[in-house]
Structures are given as C-alpha cells and as structure tokens.
Scaffold this motif. Structure first.
Motif, short mmCIF file in Angstrom:
data_model
loop_
_atom_site.label_atom_id
_atom_site.label_comp_id
_atom_site.label_asym_id
_atom_site.label_seq_id
_atom_site.Cartn_x
_atom_site.Cartn_y
_atom_site.Cartn_z
N VAL A 27 6.00 -1.01 7.78
CA VAL A 27 6.62 -0.05 6.85
C VAL A 27 7.72 -0.82 6.11
O VAL A 27 8.74 -1.18 6.68
CB VAL A 27 7.20 1.18 7.57
N LEU A 28 7.48 -1.08 4.83
CA LEU A 28 8.35 -1.98 4.07
C LEU A 28 9.28 -1.26 3.09
O LEU A 28 9.89 -1.90 2.24
CB LEU A 28 7.50 -2.98 3.28
N THR A 29 9.39 0.05 3.21
CA THR A 29 10.14 0.82 2.21
C THR A 29 11.56 0.31 2.03
O THR A 29 11.97 -0.01 0.91
CB THR A 29 10.17 2.32 2.60
N ASP A 30 12.32 0.20 3.12
CA ASP A 30 13.71 -0.26 3.02
C ASP A 30 13.77 -1.70 2.55
O ASP A 30 14.62 -2.09 1.74
CB ASP A 30 14.44 -0.13 4.38
N TRP A 31 12.87 -2.51 3.06
CA TRP A 31 12.78 -3.93 2.68
C TRP A 31 12.51 -4.04 1.18
O TRP A 31 13.13 -4.84 0.48
CB TRP A 31 11.63 -4.56 3.48
N TYR A 32 11.60 -3.21 0.69
CA TYR A 32 11.23 -3.23 -0.73
C TYR A 32 12.44 -2.86 -1.60
O TYR A 32 12.74 -3.53 -2.58
CB TYR A 32 10.07 -2.25 -1.00
N THR B 88 7.73 6.01 -8.59
CA THR B 88 8.16 7.39 -8.84
C THR B 88 8.15 8.24 -7.55
O THR B 88 8.84 9.24 -7.45
CB THR B 88 7.29 8.01 -9.96
N TYR B 89 7.37 7.78 -6.54
CA TYR B 89 7.36 8.46 -5.23
C TYR B 89 8.49 7.95 -4.34
O TYR B 89 8.96 8.66 -3.46
CB TYR B 89 6.01 8.23 -4.53
N ILE B 90 8.92 6.70 -4.55
CA ILE B 90 10.02 6.15 -3.75
C ILE B 90 11.37 6.63 -4.29
O ILE B 90 12.26 6.98 -3.54
CB ILE B 90 10.02 4.60 -3.78
N PHE C 82 0.87 -1.17 0.00
CA PHE C 82 0.00 0.00 0.00
C PHE C 82 0.91 1.23 0.00
O PHE C 82 1.43 1.62 1.05
CB PHE C 82 -0.88 0.03 1.25
N PRO C 83 1.15 1.86 -1.16
CA PRO C 83 2.03 3.02 -1.18
C PRO C 83 1.34 4.27 -0.63
O PRO C 83 0.10 4.36 -0.64
CB PRO C 83 2.33 3.21 -2.68
N VAL C 84 2.15 5.22 -0.17
CA VAL C 84 1.62 6.52 0.25
C VAL C 84 2.46 7.62 -0.42
O VAL C 84 3.56 7.36 -0.91
CB VAL C 84 1.60 6.70 1.80
#
Length: 314
Positions: free
Chosen positions: A289-294, A238-240, A179-181
């Motif tokens: 929060v999976l940002t770094d994992w992703y 594009t947001y990451i 689920f992106p934000v």
C-alpha cells in the motif's frame, strides 16, 4: 490461413496506434479471455506508461527536464510499449483464434517473428492450462523483446539510460508501478535496477502477485473497469486528493502518433538458455500500500523542483 495472418497483422497495427489504444486492447482481450491474465497486467502497466508520458507535459516535469530529455524519454516509453504490443498482441489473437477453432494454431506465430520460446510455452499452455506459467512466460518474453532494441540500443543508452534524470529516478524510486483503487489507496511497487532483465521480470511477477493473489485483486480490476484511461495521472489522483486541480494533460491532446518500424531482431531465445530460473516464486510481498509513500514522493519532487528554481534565481 493467409487471410487470418493478414487480419491479425492489420488488427495489431491498428490497435498499436498509441498508449490509449494499447491499454484498451489489452483490457478488452482480458474481458473475453480471463484465463490470459497477462493481458490485464499489461493493460495496467500500460496505464502507468501513459502516466509517465503525460508527466513530461504536465505542470512540473518541464520545469525539471529539458525539452530534449523529455522528448527522448517519451520516445523510450513509446518504443518499448510499441515493441511489446507488436510482439504480444498477435500471440493473444492467435490463441483466441485457436480457442474458436478448438485446436492449436501456434505454428502461425512464426509469421509474426514471435520467439520459439513462446511457441513452446503456448503449446504447453494449450495442454496443461497452467494460468500462472503462461503469464510468467509472457513476462519473460516481453522483457527480452525490449532488451536489444531499447535497453541496449545505442541511442537510448546514450540519451536516456546514462543520463542523470534516469539515474536519479532509478535511485529515488520515482519510477513506480501503481494500481489505484476507488477508495483512494494506491497499491504497487517501486521499480529499481530497471536495466537488468532479471529485475524487470521479477517486477512483473510481483505485480502479478498483487493483481491476482492479493486481497486487493478485485478492487484493482474494478477501478480499471470503471475509470477510463486518458493517460493523465489525474485519472486516479482525483480519488487520492478529492478536488485537486489537474496537473497532467490528456495523452492524445499532448503527443503525436509515432510511426514505428519493426526492428529486424534475431530470436532472443537460444537453445541452451536457462529460462526455468525465471519461474521461481517471488518472496512474500510487504508494504504494497503505497498511498502515503506516493504522496511523500510527489511532495519531494515538487520541493526539489522549487528548490532548484530558487537556487537558479537566487
């Protein structure tokens, strides 16, 4: 009544055209009926199915998987999502119709092959208005709907679920619902043990918790409202990674519309089945929060592909 049945059937078929139309239809329904939270959850999970489909025609996956494997993977995603929509969308429309009429019309569900389990759950919801229960019921139902025609079907079992890439994906947790934000974070959970119905139901319940009971709820829904779904992972990447070049294509430019047939399946619900066990609350969630994992998984995937190519040419 004949007229309303035909209207619901036509609308379901037209909106079940592809991943994009399904994603949009669920979200639109939720906007008009926010008490049916499953519709928003289904729209976001459908977005993820689109990302997985477009990966198959992106810059990297064709270098890892054969054309045949990619074709079969696409058909697996497409079939499962088509079956769920074909079963669930008439339920949503009949609920909406009942609301407008001011009285329940859930007897119409039988014309669409909907499980007796859901007929009972909709009637219960009509009287009790338990928002979480009806969402959980729809999660339980959808996972049983795909059990025989997809998960246990001979074709998919042989071509997909016993093949190395799927086992690898299952083991590596590449299979993730995100689920992106707008801030560039991605919230979600990785799915493993996909072949077990109970695991898929638990995943759905955890996603519900993130979507409606976490601090991220508003941001997740706001992002989905703002960002048009094209199927490409670029929609959120594009947001990451601001300024990143597109690595996956638009879904509608990459895949044909698939003609499906409705499998003549028996009602999955049997009278003595214990479905109440599926309503138990999920354990508290941590590390969503999976940002770094992703970012790390994307790097691993690319390094793995480059390493494979290097070894083949060495």
């Amino acid at each position: 009544m004949e007229e309303i049945i035909q209207h619901i059937g036509k609308l379901t078929n037209s909106q079940n055209r592809d991943n994009i139309s399904r994603t949009v239809s669920y979200a639109t329904f939720y906007k008009h009926n926010p008490e049916i939270r499953w519709a928003m959850l289904a729209s976001l999970v459908s977005r993820n199915a689109g990302y997985s489909m477009c990966d198959l025609k992106g810059d990297w996956f064709p270098r890892l998987l054969s054309k045949d494997t990619r074709k079969h993977l696409f058909l697996t995603y497409e079939r499962a999502n088509w079956l769920i929509f074909q079963d669930a969308y008439p339920q949503l429309l009949i609920y909406e119709y009942s609301k407008k009429q001011g009285k329940p019309h859930f007897d119409l569900l039988r014309y669409f092959g909907v499980s007796t389990f859901m007929v009972h759950e909709w009637e219960r919801f009509w009287h009790e208005k338990d928002l979480k229960r009806i969402c959980t019921s729809l999660i339980i139902n959808e996972q049983h709907v795909i059990e025989q025609p997809v998960i246990k079907d001979g074709f998919y079992k042989k071509r997909i679920f016993s093949k190395v890439p799927f086992l690898l994906q299952d083991y590596m947790h590449f299979s993730t619902v995100l689920f992106p934000v707008e801030s560039g974070e991605v919230i979600g959970i990785s799915v493993h043990g996909f072949k077990k119905t109970k695991n898929r139901i638990e995943t759905g319940k955890k996603l519900y918790t993130i979507l409606f009971e976490s601090e991220w709820s508003e941001e997740i829904i706001a992002f989905a409202d703002k960002v048009t779904h094209t199927g490409s992972r670029h929609d959120f990447e594009t947001y990451i990674y601001p300024g990143k070049k597109r690595e996956t294509p638009f879904l509608r430019l990459s895949f044909p519309v698939i003609e499906h047939h409705k499998a003549n399946t028996m009602d999955w619900y049997q009278r003595r089945m214990n479905t109440e066990k599926f309503y138990e609350p999920v354990k508290p969630l941590h590390g969503i929060v999976l940002t770094d994992w992703y970012k790390q998984k994307q790097r691993q995937l690319k390094i793995g592909i480059l390493l494979k190519e290097w070894m083949m040419h060495a």
